[in-house]
Design a protein around this motif. Structure first.
Motif, PDB file in Angstrom:
ATOM      1  N   VAL A  63       0.863  -1.173   0.000  1.00 43.44           N
ATOM      2  CA  VAL A  63       0.000   0.000   0.000  1.00 43.44           C
ATOM      3  C   VAL A  63       0.908   1.234   0.000  1.00 43.44           C
ATOM      4  O   VAL A  63       1.965   1.227   0.611  1.00 43.44           O
ATOM      5  CB  VAL A  63      -0.971  -0.018   1.212  1.00 43.44           C
ATOM      6  CG1 VAL A  63      -0.241   0.060   2.511  1.00 43.44           C
ATOM      7  CG2 VAL A  63      -2.019   1.062   1.112  1.00 43.44           C
ATOM      8  N   SER A  64       0.494   2.256  -0.724  1.00 45.50           N
ATOM      9  CA  SER A  64       1.342   3.450  -0.840  1.00 45.50           C
ATOM     10  C   SER A  64       1.022   4.463   0.257  1.00 45.50           C
ATOM     11  O   SER A  64      -0.043   4.416   0.872  1.00 45.50           O
ATOM     12  CB  SER A  64       1.142   4.109  -2.208  1.00 45.50           C
ATOM     13  OG  SER A  64      -0.142   4.712  -2.278  1.00 45.50           O
ATOM     14  N   ARG A  66       0.350   7.510  -0.213  1.00 44.00           N
ATOM     15  CA  ARG A  66      -0.787   8.309  -0.678  1.00 44.00           C
ATOM     16  C   ARG A  66      -2.108   7.611  -0.371  1.00 44.00           C
ATOM     17  O   ARG A  66      -3.075   8.247   0.046  1.00 44.00           O
ATOM     18  CB  ARG A  66      -0.634   8.564  -2.166  1.00 44.00           C
ATOM     19  CG  ARG A  66      -1.662   9.490  -2.717  1.00 44.00           C
ATOM     20  CD  ARG A  66      -1.406   9.806  -4.160  1.00 44.00           C
ATOM     21  NE  ARG A  66      -2.411  10.730  -4.625  1.00 44.00           N
ATOM     22  CZ  ARG A  66      -2.340  11.368  -5.739  1.00 44.00           C
ATOM     23  NH1 ARG A  66      -1.301  11.212  -6.520  1.00 44.00           N
ATOM     24  NH2 ARG A  66      -3.298  12.180  -6.118  1.00 44.00           N
ATOM     25  N   GLU A  67      -2.177   6.297  -0.587  1.00 44.91           N
ATOM     26  CA  GLU A  67      -3.405   5.542  -0.287  1.00 44.91           C
ATOM     27  C   GLU A  67      -3.721   5.581   1.204  1.00 44.91           C
ATOM     28  O   GLU A  67      -4.869   5.801   1.601  1.00 44.91           O
ATOM     29  CB  GLU A  67      -3.260   4.090  -0.745  1.00 44.91           C
ATOM     30  CG  GLU A  67      -3.222   3.917  -2.239  1.00 44.91           C
ATOM     31  CD  GLU A  67      -2.858   2.504  -2.642  1.00 44.91           C
ATOM     32  OE1 GLU A  67      -3.601   1.929  -3.452  1.00 44.91           O
ATOM     33  OE2 GLU A  67      -1.831   1.978  -2.150  1.00 44.91           O
ATOM     34  N   SER A 109      -4.919   9.066   2.198  1.00 45.75           N
ATOM     35  CA  SER A 109      -6.289   9.372   1.778  1.00 45.75           C
ATOM     36  C   SER A 109      -7.323   8.606   2.596  1.00 45.75           C
ATOM     37  O   SER A 109      -8.396   9.134   2.889  1.00 45.75           O
ATOM     38  CB  SER A 109      -6.477   9.116   0.284  1.00 45.75           C
ATOM     39  OG  SER A 109      -6.330   7.755  -0.019  1.00 45.75           O
ATOM     40  N   LEU A 110      -7.006   7.370   2.990  1.00 44.84           N
ATOM     41  CA  LEU A 110      -7.936   6.613   3.839  1.00 44.84           C
ATOM     42  C   LEU A 110      -8.070   7.253   5.227  1.00 44.84           C
ATOM     43  O   LEU A 110      -9.172   7.403   5.750  1.00 44.84           O
ATOM     44  CB  LEU A 110      -7.465   5.167   3.999  1.00 44.84           C
ATOM     45  CG  LEU A 110      -7.676   4.237   2.827  1.00 44.84           C
ATOM     46  CD1 LEU A 110      -6.936   2.914   3.057  1.00 44.84           C
ATOM     47  CD2 LEU A 110      -9.147   3.976   2.605  1.00 44.84           C
TER      48      LEU A 110
END
Length: 141
Positions: free
Chosen positions: A53-54, A56-57, A60-61
């Motif tokens: 998982v990045s 950024r991900e 955002s979560l």
């Protein structure tokens, strides 16, 4: 018939001040694009302790949540959760989530939390601050 003009020849007819302005403007545009790319990729955030998982991900979560434990990724018998808020509230959210799954809190040793079930099953959860606003939990199965 026109031939290709070299870069040196194309500068010959330009006054020096125009050349300097063009170089400064081009440099500013490139620096601005670099900063924008850095901001959008969240590259300035610390490394994540998990793969798959990045940044950024994860950002955002977690940015959309408030005082809520959010599942991030499950990999290799390990479930990762994230929490946006202070560590004390994160600890309470973890205890509540585990209680809902019928796990009883036993003790905390440093960043490790120990839980048991009625059938003597045990589960260990470790925590770490990702940034000043986010806490990550690793639930070992």
């Amino acid at each position: 018939m026109k031939t290709a003009i070299s870069l040196e020849e194309s500068w010959k007819g330009q006054p020096m001040i125009k050349r300097i302005r063009l170089i400064i403007l081009s440099s500013c545009v490139l620096i601005g694009l670099g900063i924008l790319l850095l901001f959008m990729s969240k590259a300035y955030y610390p490394q994540l302790p998990m793969e798959g998982v990045s940044k950024r991900e994860v950002y955002s979560l977690l940015a959309q949540s408030e005082n809520e434990l959010i599942p991030l990724i499950e990999k290799d018998n390990t479930q990762w959760y994230g929490y946006k808020g202070n560590p004390l509230d994160a600890k309470e959210a973890l205890k509540q989530r585990m209680l809902e799954a019928e796990w009883t809190f036993v003790e905390q040793l440093g960043s490790g939390y120990f839980f048991t079930k009625k059938d003597n099953a045990q589960r260990t959860v470790t925590s770490q601050m990702w940034t000043g606003s986010y806490v990550l939990f690793q639930v070992h199965r």
